[in-house]
Scaffold this active site. Structure first.
Site, mmCIF file in Angstrom:
data_model
loop_
_atom_site.group_PDB
_atom_site.id
_atom_site.type_symbol
_atom_site.label_atom_id
_atom_site.label_comp_id
_atom_site.label_asym_id
_atom_site.label_seq_id
_atom_site.Cartn_x
_atom_site.Cartn_y
_atom_site.Cartn_z
ATOM 1 N N GLU A 31 28.300 17.143 35.816
ATOM 2 C CA GLU A 31 26.888 17.064 36.177
ATOM 3 C C GLU A 31 26.181 18.422 36.112
ATOM 4 O OE1 GLU A 31 26.317 14.101 39.588
ATOM 5 O OE2 GLU A 31 28.455 14.515 39.709
ATOM 6 N N SER A 167 26.320 10.538 39.736
ATOM 7 C CA SER A 167 25.433 10.321 38.588
ATOM 8 C C SER A 167 25.808 9.100 37.751
ATOM 9 C CB SER A 167 25.386 11.569 37.677
ATOM 10 O OG SER A 167 24.664 12.602 38.316
ATOM 11 N N TYR A 237 18.775 9.519 33.943
ATOM 12 C CA TYR A 237 18.224 10.762 33.426
ATOM 13 C C TYR A 237 17.560 10.641 32.058
ATOM 14 C CZ TYR A 237 21.049 12.430 37.274
ATOM 15 O OH TYR A 237 21.599 12.620 38.509
ATOM 16 N N ARG A 276 21.345 11.241 50.983
ATOM 17 C CA ARG A 276 20.763 10.062 50.335
ATOM 18 C C ARG A 276 21.777 8.930 50.434
ATOM 19 N NH1 ARG A 276 21.133 10.814 44.895
ATOM 20 N NH2 ARG A 276 22.694 9.160 44.793
ATOM 21 N N ASP A 278 22.804 5.211 49.388
ATOM 22 C CA ASP A 278 22.583 4.204 48.351
ATOM 23 C C ASP A 278 22.980 2.839 48.887
ATOM 24 O OD1 ASP A 278 21.787 6.270 46.721
ATOM 25 O OD2 ASP A 278 23.719 6.462 45.719
ATOM 26 N N GLU A 291 27.353 4.102 48.910
ATOM 27 C CA GLU A 291 27.870 5.465 49.037
ATOM 28 C C GLU A 291 26.791 6.351 49.642
ATOM 29 O OE1 GLU A 291 27.753 7.571 44.908
ATOM 30 O OE2 GLU A 291 28.327 5.489 44.548
ATOM 31 N N ASN A 293 25.340 10.417 49.508
ATOM 32 C CA ASN A 293 25.351 11.647 48.725
ATOM 33 C C ASN A 293 24.864 12.803 49.596
ATOM 34 O OD1 ASN A 293 24.497 13.744 46.814
ATOM 35 N ND2 ASN A 293 24.839 12.197 45.248
ATOM 36 N N GLY A 297 20.211 14.677 44.047
ATOM 37 C CA GLY A 297 19.504 15.258 42.924
ATOM 38 C C GLY A 297 18.077 15.634 43.292
#
Length: 333
Positions: A31, A167, A237, A276, A278, A291, A293, A297
């Protein structure tokens, strides 16, 4: 717990232009490119609110540079193992350099998805049933027999993804048992352990959690609608591959439940400053945590900045507040 912007106002006094901040970005993970984009975005946002900030890579020059000119705080914009497995945070702790985000221990747990899911399950937080399978066991026990047992236990469809990684790299939805072996091979290309979990259809939502000094608060949830149905690396992305809705198109009571579950996950994992979470919201409005994070990002298509904007907050001032809080931790250490 409130989730609206009025609970999250960032005061000008919280952001000090006297701070010297190092933004860490790059690293050697898959990443790297995304991390560099995150780092530049963080750098620009901090400078826009008057914070003296510089961008550095996590390489052999880093520790000598930090020793020669210690920053007041570090922002970790590294993704993948370098930024999220706790090791770098442990080194920064050794150097008495404060940083935005959770400590090394919490980072290690959150980074390993099976470990994090076990903590969530223990805390009564809903997360899809799963099995974690190291490549060595997969080979030793016989791939066909193991995969048959997984399908018997979890059914299909399934979600296959690296136990450690981000990612969407190496992740795949398996809608037919015959596709499971190929998905496992693709996953093992990115990690030595695969996480196979029951696929929960529903609305894909990301909830960013921030703590600006009055306890963790959930920002407005961001709904993710990938064009091909899977939020993989390309969908994240590549322009035009995904549509985001901020705030998510959820009924108010469902949105409140999602926020509460995200906050519970953040707390159960012992996280700090920002994260964050999810989540999948099923047809009954029940959230399931996938999950968490610890180094979200920060690119132009990343979910935390979208949530910050939806909350009516200034990204630079929010980062500046987090940096000021991190710097203050050293003085009370």
């Amino acid at each position: 717990m409130g989730t609206t912007a009025e609970h999250l106002l960032v005061t000008d006094s919280a952001v000090s232009a006297d701070l010297h901040v190092v933004v860490l970005a790059g690293g050697l993970s898959y990443e790297r490119d995304v991390s560099l984009r995150s780092g530049r975005r963080v750098l620009d946002a901090l400078r826009a609110v008057g914070v003296e900030a510089e961008l550095r890579d996590a390489d052999v020059a880093l520790l000598p540079a930090l020793a020669a000119d210690p920053p007041d705080a570090v922002v970790i914009a590294l993704h993948g193992a370098t930024g999220e497995d706790g090791s770098l945070r442990g080194v920064l702790d050794l150097c008495d350099i404060p940083y935005v985000g959770c400590d090394a221990r919490a980072s290690r747990v959150a980074w390993d998805k099976p470990s994090a899911k076990a903590v969530l399950r223990e805390a009564g937080i809903p997360t899809p049933d799963w099995v974690a399978l190291p490549h060595d066991r997969f080979s030793e026990l016989g791939a066909v027999a193991v995969l048959d047992r997984i399908v018997d236990r979890l059914g299909v469809p399934l979600m296959v993804k690296p136990a450690q990684g981000g990612s969407g790299l190496g992740a795949a939805v398996v809608r037919d048992a015959a596709a499971l072996p190929a998905a496992m091979v693709g996953c093992f290309a990115y990690d030595s352990t695969a996480l196979v979990e029951r696929y929960v259809p529903g609305i894909d939502v990301a909830v960013s959690v921030v703590d600006l000094g009055d306890g963790p608060r959930a920002l407005p949830p961001v709904e993710i609608v990938p064009r091909n149905g899977v939020y993989d690396y390309a969908a994240r992305y590549t322009a035009g591959r995904t549509t985001w809705h901020a705030p998510a198109r959820l009924e108010p009571e469902v949105a409140a439940t999602v926020a509460d579950v995200a906050l519970a996950a953040h707390t159960a994992l012992g996280l700090r400053d920002l994260s964050r979470v999810d989540v999948i919201v099923d047809a009954a409005g029940q959230p399931h945590v996938l999950e968490v994070n610890v180094s979200p990002g920060m690119t132009e298509t990343s979910l935390l900045p979208l949530a910050v904007q939806a909350a009516g907050l200034d990204f630079g001032r929010l980062l500046g507040t987090l940096v000021a809080r991190a710097a203050a931790r050293l003085t009370t250490h």
